[in-house]
Design an enzyme around this catalytic site. Structure first.
Site, PDB file in Angstrom:
ATOM      1  CB  CYS A   1       5.113  -4.948   9.887  1.00  0.00           C
ATOM      2  SG  CYS A   1       6.202  -4.473  10.791  1.00  0.00           S
TER       3      CYS A   1
ATOM      4  CB  CYS B   1      -0.246   0.605   8.874  1.00  0.00           C
ATOM      5  SG  CYS B   1       0.786   1.794   9.019  1.00  0.00           S
TER       6      CYS B   1
ATOM      7  CD  GLU C   1      -2.703  -1.155   3.236  1.00  0.00           C
ATOM      8  OE1 GLU C   1      -2.165  -0.055   3.501  1.00  0.00           O
ATOM      9  OE2 GLU C   1      -3.563  -1.657   2.766  1.00  0.00           O
TER      10      GLU C   1
ATOM     11  CB  CYS D   1       2.407  -2.792  16.861  1.00  0.00           C
ATOM     12  SG  CYS D   1       4.140  -2.266  16.546  1.00  0.00           S
TER      13      CYS D   1
ATOM     14  CB  CYS E   1       2.412   7.795   3.990  1.00  0.00           C
ATOM     15  SG  CYS E   1       2.846   6.079   4.956  1.00  0.00           S
TER      16      CYS E   1
ATOM     17  CB  CYS F   1      -0.087  -2.544  13.798  1.00  0.00           C
ATOM     18  SG  CYS F   1       0.927  -2.188  12.571  1.00  0.00           S
TER      19      CYS F   1
HETATM   20  N1  SAH Z   1       7.053  -0.088  11.453  1.00  0.00           N
HETATM   21  C1  SAH Z   1       7.387   1.359  11.288  1.00  0.00           C
HETATM   22  C2  SAH Z   1       6.989   2.342  10.395  1.00  0.00           C
HETATM   23  C3  SAH Z   1       5.055   1.515  10.137  1.00  0.00           C
HETATM   24  S1  SAH Z   1       4.417   1.380  11.059  1.00  0.00           S
HETATM   25  C4  SAH Z   1       6.827   2.083  12.590  1.00  0.00           C
HETATM   26  O1  SAH Z   1       6.528   0.986  14.127  1.00  0.00           O
HETATM   27  O2  SAH Z   1       7.202   3.573  13.429  1.00  0.00           O
HETATM   28  C5  SAH Z   1       3.854   4.045  11.170  1.00  0.00           C
HETATM   29  C6  SAH Z   1       2.615   3.920  11.860  1.00  0.00           C
HETATM   30  O3  SAH Z   1       1.816   3.885  12.489  1.00  0.00           O
HETATM   31  C7  SAH Z   1       3.591   3.672  13.812  1.00  0.00           C
HETATM   32  O4  SAH Z   1       3.639   4.697  14.784  1.00  0.00           O
HETATM   33  C8  SAH Z   1       2.655   2.591  14.120  1.00  0.00           C
HETATM   34  O5  SAH Z   1       1.872   2.593  15.387  1.00  0.00           O
HETATM   35  C9  SAH Z   1       0.973   3.522  13.401  1.00  0.00           C
HETATM   36  N2  SAH Z   1       0.275   2.516  13.748  1.00  0.00           N
HETATM   37  C10 SAH Z   1      -0.520   1.230  13.420  1.00  0.00           C
HETATM   38  N3  SAH Z   1      -1.128   0.845  13.233  1.00  0.00           N
HETATM   39  C11 SAH Z   1      -1.734   2.120  13.567  1.00  0.00           C
HETATM   40  C12 SAH Z   1      -3.574   2.356  13.951  1.00  0.00           C
HETATM   41  N4  SAH Z   1      -4.591   1.353  14.385  1.00  0.00           N
HETATM   42  N5  SAH Z   1      -4.077   3.121  14.436  1.00  0.00           N
HETATM   43  C13 SAH Z   1      -3.020   4.574  14.514  1.00  0.00           C
HETATM   44  N6  SAH Z   1      -1.414   3.942  13.875  1.00  0.00           N
HETATM   45  C14 SAH Z   1      -0.826   2.802  13.688  1.00  0.00           C
END
Ligand code: SAH
Length: 346
Positions: A113, A337, A93, A117, A106, A120
């Site tokens: 990944c 994401c 994406e 997390c 973006c 996510c």
């Molecule tokens: N791996 C890197 C970059 C990708 S995630 C990182 O962790 O920063 C990019 C951002 O989107 C991160 O801050 C992540 O925590 C956030 N993110 C992921 N899922 C999300 C969600 N459901 N709502 C809001 N932000 C989210």
């Protein structure tokens, strides 16, 4: 014989390739400029190359870029999300956000990944593979071409899509350097932001590269137990080490580091947690970006009420922490994401 894809090669690499096949050096720059500056994908259009050479190149090399397989546009017309598929069928994406300060995009650094997390969507199916520099550049070009049709361009880039860019370090650095090259997009490093979950050794490595890109660090909790629950990578690289690396990055680059903090109702949005966050960051060249969570159906967490968001923000700013709340963009098009990609995987 499979043709070699040259999209994503640097000028140096292209020059070495043309020299190795017995051609004069300057052909390298000509090819780079056709491919990157003019966006040509077909050797036959490279008018300043002899016809015979164009045919020969087309027998050995290919300029391959992904196909768009899906697109979602938000109702307000400000956010567009594209699902792009590479020749091996892997999809990623890329998102365009029309911000007041320009066109921001973006980019994904990996397909899927493996950071795990808890909030996510990108990590739900694990990681398929790293993306090459060319594949990240191709996402950029796809959106830039679309903007060019209406006389616009990509103004700023965030490497904040699916994937952990600092575990795909060499490809990501090559991509960032390519963006900056005069024969490519000629972007300033200051218009590029990389977001990491906190891969400590590679934050130090990045600080030593002397490329002044902006660094964002996903913090999401002000203490280790909660951060480990939300972000398993915290067990390997604990919060204090991450913040120390962020401080070093700020000192080395004189760039203000941004800490991303998603707000999850009742999980990390109490005033006590705002206090802890102030303690952690006070005195640093840092800012906090609060991001009300994009609820992901698979997880079951919600965004706090606007009262709670305002209270958290207010506490930080009263205690001299520079804080912004991310404007919600693309909520209606699953812009968090990995959400569009997951829909296609199902
Ligand atoms: N791996 C890197 C970059 C990708 S995630 C990182 O962790 O920063 C990019 C951002 O989107 C991160 O801050 C992540 O925590 C956030 N993110 C992921 N899922 C999300 C969600 N459901 N709502 C809001 N932000 C989210």
């Amino acid at each position: 014989m499979e043709l070699e894809n040259i999209f994503g090669k640097t000028l140096l690499e292209l020059t070495e390739m043309v020299v190795a096949s017995g051609l004069p050096k300057f052909r390298g720059r000509q090819i780079a400029e056709w491919m990157y500056k003019k966006g040509v994908r077909d050797f036959s259009q490279m008018k300043n190359l002899p016809r015979e050479l164009r045919e020969r190149l087309a027998n050995e090399w290919v300029i391959s870029r992904p196909n768009k397989v899906d697109e979602l546009n938000s109702a307000d017309g400000k956010t567009s999300k594209f699902l792009l598929e590479f020749s091996d069928g892997v999809g990623v994406e890329a998102v365009l956000m029309r911000q007041p300060y320009g066109n921001s995009i973006c980019i994904s650094s990996q397909a899927g990944c493996n950071m795990g997390c808890a909030f996510c969507a990108s990590t739900l199916h694990g990681m398929v593979r790293n993306l090459t520099a060319g594949e990240m550049l191709a996402q950029t070009f796809y959106i830039n071409d679309r903007l060019r049709e209406i006389g616009e361009k990509v103004d700023t880039i965030v490497i904040m899509g699916s994937g952990e860019p600092l575990t795909n370090y060499d490809n990501v650095l090559k991509y960032i350097r390519l963006l900056h090259e005069d024969y490519c997009l000629g972007m300033s490093y200051r218009s590029i932001t990389l977001s990491t979950s906190g891969i400590v050794p590679n934050i130090y490595r990045l600080a030593a590269e002397e490329i002044p890109i902006n660094l964002s660090i996903s913090l999401h909790a002000p203490e280790n137990n909660l951060r480990s629950m939300l972000m398993p990578i915290n067990k390997k690289y604990p919060m204090d080490d991450v913040v120390k690396a962020g401080e070093d990055y700020g000192n080395a680059t004189h760039r203000r580091v941004t800490y991303e903090y998603i707000l999850i109702d009742g999980v990390n949005d109490n005033i006590k947690q705002a206090q802890e966050l102030v303690e952690l960051l006070k005195g640093q060249l840092a800012s906090v970006n609060l991001i009300p969570i994009n609820p992901v159906a698979e997880r079951g967490w919600n965004r706090p009420s606007s009262e709670r968001i305002n209270a958290f923000e207010g506490y930080l700013s009263r205690h001299h922490i520079t804080v912004t709340v991310r404007r919600e963009m693309g909520k209606d098009i699953q812009a968090a994401c990995g959400q569009l990609r997951n829909r296609h995987l199902k």
